[in-house]
Scaffold this active site. Structure first.
Site, PDB file in Angstrom:
ATOM      1  N   ASP A 126       0.831  -1.274   0.065  1.00  0.00           N
ATOM      2  CA  ASP A 126      -0.325  -0.015  -0.108  1.00  0.00           C
ATOM      3  C   ASP A 126       0.796   0.927   0.011  1.00  0.00           C
ATOM      4  O   ASP A 126       1.196   1.643   1.135  1.00  0.00           O
ATOM      5  CB  ASP A 126      -0.823   0.431   0.969  1.00  0.00           C
ATOM      6  CG  ASP A 126      -1.773   1.303   1.499  1.00  0.00           C
ATOM      7  OD1 ASP A 126      -1.716   1.613   0.923  1.00  0.00           O
ATOM      8  OD2 ASP A 126      -2.449   0.988   2.035  1.00  0.00           O
ATOM      9  N   VAL A 127       1.142   1.909  -1.090  1.00  0.00           N
ATOM     10  CA  VAL A 127       1.515   3.192  -0.957  1.00  0.00           C
ATOM     11  C   VAL A 127       1.367   3.884  -0.366  1.00  0.00           C
ATOM     12  O   VAL A 127       2.396   5.278   0.104  1.00  0.00           O
ATOM     13  CB  VAL A 127       2.059   3.496  -2.342  1.00  0.00           C
ATOM     14  CG1 VAL A 127       2.880   2.342  -3.596  1.00  0.00           C
ATOM     15  CG2 VAL A 127       0.881   4.310  -3.284  1.00  0.00           C
ATOM     16  N   TYR A 154      -6.639  15.294  -7.104  1.00  0.00           N
ATOM     17  CA  TYR A 154      -5.897  14.521  -8.242  1.00  0.00           C
ATOM     18  C   TYR A 154      -5.202  15.387  -8.833  1.00  0.00           C
ATOM     19  O   TYR A 154      -3.789  15.388  -9.439  1.00  0.00           O
ATOM     20  CB  TYR A 154      -6.520  13.818  -9.214  1.00  0.00           C
ATOM     21  CG  TYR A 154      -6.421  12.555  -9.693  1.00  0.00           C
ATOM     22  CD1 TYR A 154      -5.659  11.443  -9.689  1.00  0.00           C
ATOM     23  CD2 TYR A 154      -6.564  13.311 -11.208  1.00  0.00           C
ATOM     24  CE1 TYR A 154      -5.048  10.745 -10.344  1.00  0.00           C
ATOM     25  CE2 TYR A 154      -5.804  12.645 -12.119  1.00  0.00           C
ATOM     26  CZ  TYR A 154      -5.229  11.171 -12.043  1.00  0.00           C
ATOM     27  OH  TYR A 154      -4.730  10.229 -12.860  1.00  0.00           O
ATOM     28  N   LYS A 182      -1.140  15.518  -9.145  1.00  0.00           N
ATOM     29  CA  LYS A 182      -0.358  14.803 -10.704  1.00  0.00           C
ATOM     30  C   LYS A 182       0.488  16.274 -10.874  1.00  0.00           C
ATOM     31  O   LYS A 182       1.349  15.949 -11.266  1.00  0.00           O
ATOM     32  CB  LYS A 182      -1.354  14.965 -11.650  1.00  0.00           C
ATOM     33  CG  LYS A 182      -2.243  13.300 -11.091  1.00  0.00           C
ATOM     34  CD  LYS A 182      -1.013  12.225 -11.389  1.00  0.00           C
ATOM     35  CE  LYS A 182      -2.283  10.691 -11.085  1.00  0.00           C
ATOM     36  NZ  LYS A 182      -0.977   9.820 -11.151  1.00  0.00           N
ATOM     37  N   THR A 217      -7.853   1.637 -19.394  1.00  0.00           N
ATOM     38  CA  THR A 217      -7.170   1.738 -18.295  1.00  0.00           C
ATOM     39  C   THR A 217      -8.736   0.958 -16.921  1.00  0.00           C
ATOM     40  O   THR A 217      -9.577   2.217 -17.585  1.00  0.00           O
ATOM     41  CB  THR A 217      -6.230   1.510 -17.921  1.00  0.00           C
ATOM     42  OG1 THR A 217      -6.662   3.451 -16.754  1.00  0.00           O
ATOM     43  CG2 THR A 217      -5.437   1.742 -18.479  1.00  0.00           C
TER      44      THR A 217
HETATM   45  N1  LIG Z   1      -6.389   5.917 -17.281  1.00  0.00           N
HETATM   46  C1  LIG Z   1      -6.212   7.103 -17.411  1.00  0.00           C
HETATM   47  O1  LIG Z   1      -7.136   7.493 -18.794  1.00  0.00           O
HETATM   48  C2  LIG Z   1      -4.984   7.750 -17.039  1.00  0.00           C
HETATM   49  C3  LIG Z   1      -4.864   9.068 -17.499  1.00  0.00           C
HETATM   50  C4  LIG Z   1      -3.541  10.027 -16.777  1.00  0.00           C
HETATM   51  C5  LIG Z   1      -2.993   9.141 -15.837  1.00  0.00           C
HETATM   52  N2  LIG Z   1      -3.530   8.098 -15.181  1.00  0.00           N
HETATM   53  C6  LIG Z   1      -2.322   7.565 -14.175  1.00  0.00           C
HETATM   54  O2  LIG Z   1      -1.684   6.162 -14.855  1.00  0.00           O
HETATM   55  C7  LIG Z   1      -1.242   5.535 -13.547  1.00  0.00           C
HETATM   56  C8  LIG Z   1      -1.870   4.369 -14.242  1.00  0.00           C
HETATM   57  O3  LIG Z   1      -3.246   4.386 -13.841  1.00  0.00           O
HETATM   58  P1  LIG Z   1      -4.411   3.589 -14.470  1.00  0.00           P
HETATM   59  O4  LIG Z   1      -4.980   3.816 -15.579  1.00  0.00           O
HETATM   60  O5  LIG Z   1      -3.894   2.349 -15.095  1.00  0.00           O
HETATM   61  O6  LIG Z   1      -5.279   2.809 -13.916  1.00  0.00           O
HETATM   62  P2  LIG Z   1      -5.264   1.412 -12.559  1.00  0.00           P
HETATM   63  O7  LIG Z   1      -6.475   1.507 -11.705  1.00  0.00           O
HETATM   64  O8  LIG Z   1      -5.898   0.375 -13.581  1.00  0.00           O
HETATM   65  O9  LIG Z   1      -4.173   1.166 -12.077  1.00  0.00           O
HETATM   66  C9  LIG Z   1      -3.904   2.476 -11.008  1.00  0.00           C
HETATM   67  C10 LIG Z   1      -3.004   1.083  -9.771  1.00  0.00           C
HETATM   68  O10 LIG Z   1      -3.110   1.482  -8.598  1.00  0.00           O
HETATM   69  C11 LIG Z   1      -3.399   0.858  -7.096  1.00  0.00           C
HETATM   70  N3  LIG Z   1      -3.021   1.782  -6.556  1.00  0.00           N
HETATM   71  C12 LIG Z   1      -4.149   1.975  -5.844  1.00  0.00           C
HETATM   72  N4  LIG Z   1      -4.390   2.922  -4.895  1.00  0.00           N
HETATM   73  C13 LIG Z   1      -3.112   1.736  -4.218  1.00  0.00           C
HETATM   74  C14 LIG Z   1      -2.178   1.962  -2.823  1.00  0.00           C
HETATM   75  N5  LIG Z   1      -2.879   2.892  -1.853  1.00  0.00           N
HETATM   76  N6  LIG Z   1      -1.334   1.497  -2.751  1.00  0.00           N
HETATM   77  C15 LIG Z   1      -0.554   0.734  -4.021  1.00  0.00           C
HETATM   78  N7  LIG Z   1      -1.299   0.722  -5.252  1.00  0.00           N
HETATM   79  C16 LIG Z   1      -1.945   1.159  -5.487  1.00  0.00           C
HETATM   80  C17 LIG Z   1      -4.632   0.236  -8.037  1.00  0.00           C
HETATM   81  O11 LIG Z   1      -5.043  -1.081  -7.737  1.00  0.00           O
HETATM   82  C18 LIG Z   1      -4.258  -0.335  -9.764  1.00  0.00           C
HETATM   83  O12 LIG Z   1      -4.283  -0.906  -9.528  1.00  0.00           O
HETATM   84  C19 LIG Z   1      -2.148   6.326 -12.392  1.00  0.00           C
HETATM   85  O13 LIG Z   1      -0.669   6.926 -11.467  1.00  0.00           O
HETATM   86  C20 LIG Z   1      -2.924   7.164 -13.338  1.00  0.00           C
HETATM   87  O14 LIG Z   1      -3.385   8.479 -12.008  1.00  0.00           O
HETATM   88  C21 LIG Z   1      -4.795   7.904 -16.078  1.00  0.00           C
END
Ligand SMILES: NC(=O)c1ccc[n+]([C@@H]2O[C@H](COP(=O)([O-])OP(=O)(O)OC[C@H]3O[C@@H](n4cnc5c(N)ncnc54)[C@H](O)[C@@H]3O)[C@@H](O)[C@H]2O)c1
Length: 254
Positions: A63-64, A156, A160, A191
């Site tokens: 858990d980060v 958020y 970011k 995702t």
């Molecule tokens: N999907 C998008 O459109 C998008 C756009 C911009 C940025 N992002 C960023 O990309 C990165 C990956 O996200 P994604 O889109 O693959 O979504 P996702 O929800 O599939 O991945 C996020 C992961 O983080 C894990 N997580 C959440 N809280 C946690 C915690 N406390 N400790 C450890 N793990 C934890 C979740 O279980 C999940 O597997 C994230 O940083 C997200 O903010 C996503």
């Protein structure tokens, strides 16, 4: 020290973190898969092993949001695999909340995971890289929301934006160590994080998100992360690199 370079990837259970773990393993790195949900990490590990039977993987539930777990993740990576060369911080939470409803708890829980967790894992990894003496590469997941906002994302978006700042500050502090630090800023990528919004949107709505008229694919982002991890020069450091289908390049027109 083992010859095989080692990557620590947070958020490796799903989405782009999982794709990064897969692509890094395919490129020959040993990978520590970290995230909150062990079953998701095991699913990612099984998919990687099915494609690459020589993959070296460690599943490490983490858990980060918990500082001790961030430290423990990197300490375990060094204990089990001998070194850390690459860190990718993809773990994040995204719980939209209108600013008029935003509580201190909403704000803190988002920033603790998305910002502080990224810093703690990246800084611990940087210490391990410094101790290893062979430099390293750190990729922090930011978002286009680090530059432009969307409704109900004050917490958020602040996190970011600060992740982009963190990449700059780490790059400055680590200059001369052979460790390069960059942030990647995806646009909308298909995702689980945005699945709910995608499900509610029409094809036409989604077509308006960016000039390419489609969502990004996790693999597109992951392949770029592999470039940053394996080939990018040390001189590429302190940058925020947008991969968003042109989403932040276009101004709305009537
Ligand atoms: N999907 C998008 O459109 C998008 C756009 C911009 C940025 N992002 C960023 O990309 C990165 C990956 O996200 P994604 O889109 O693959 O979504 P996702 O929800 O599939 O991945 C996020 C992961 O983080 C894990 N997580 C959440 N809280 C946690 C915690 N406390 N400790 C450890 N793990 C934890 C979740 O279980 C999940 O597997 C994230 O940083 C997200 O903010 C996503």
């Amino acid at each position: 020290m083992s010859d095989r370079r080692v990557a620590v990837v947070t958020g490796a259970g799903t989405g782009m973190g999982a794709a990064c773990a897969q692509a890094l393993a395919a490129s020959g790195l040993a990978v520590v898969l970290a995230g909150r949900r062990e079953e998701k990490l095991n699913e990612t590990a099984a998919a990687i092993r099915a494609a690459h039977d020589d993959a070296v993987l460690e599943v490490r539930p983490t858990d980060v949001g918990d500082p001790a777990e961030c430290e423990g993740l990197v300490a375990d990576a060094v204990a089990r695999l001998g070194r850390v060369d690459v860190a990718v911080t993809a773990a994040a939470t995204f719980e939209p909340k209108h600013i008029l409803e935003m509580s201190a708890e909403d704000w803190d829980s988002c920033l603790d995971i998305d910002l502080r967790g990224s810093m703690l894992v990246a800084a611990a990894a940087a210490r391990a890289m410094r101790d290893g003496g062979e430099g390293g590469r750190i990729v922090l997941f930011s978002s286009i929301n680090g530059r432009v906002s969307e409704p109900e994302t004050a917490h958020y978006s602040a996190a970011k934006a600060a992740v982009m700042s963190l990449a700059r500050s780490m790059a400055v502090d680590l200059a001369g160590t052979g460790i390069a630090v960059n942030a990647i800023a995806p646009g909308w990528v298909d995702t689980p994080m945005i699945a709910e919004f995608v499900a509610e949107a029409t094809e036409e709505d989604l077509g308006r998100v960016n000039p390419l008229r489609r969502l990004g694919r996790s693999e597109e982002l992951a392949n770029f992360v592999v470039y940053l991890a394996n080939e990018a020069p040390e001189f590429l450091t302190g940058s925020s690199l947008f991969m968003d289908g042109g989403q932040t390049a276009i101004a709305p027109v009537p």
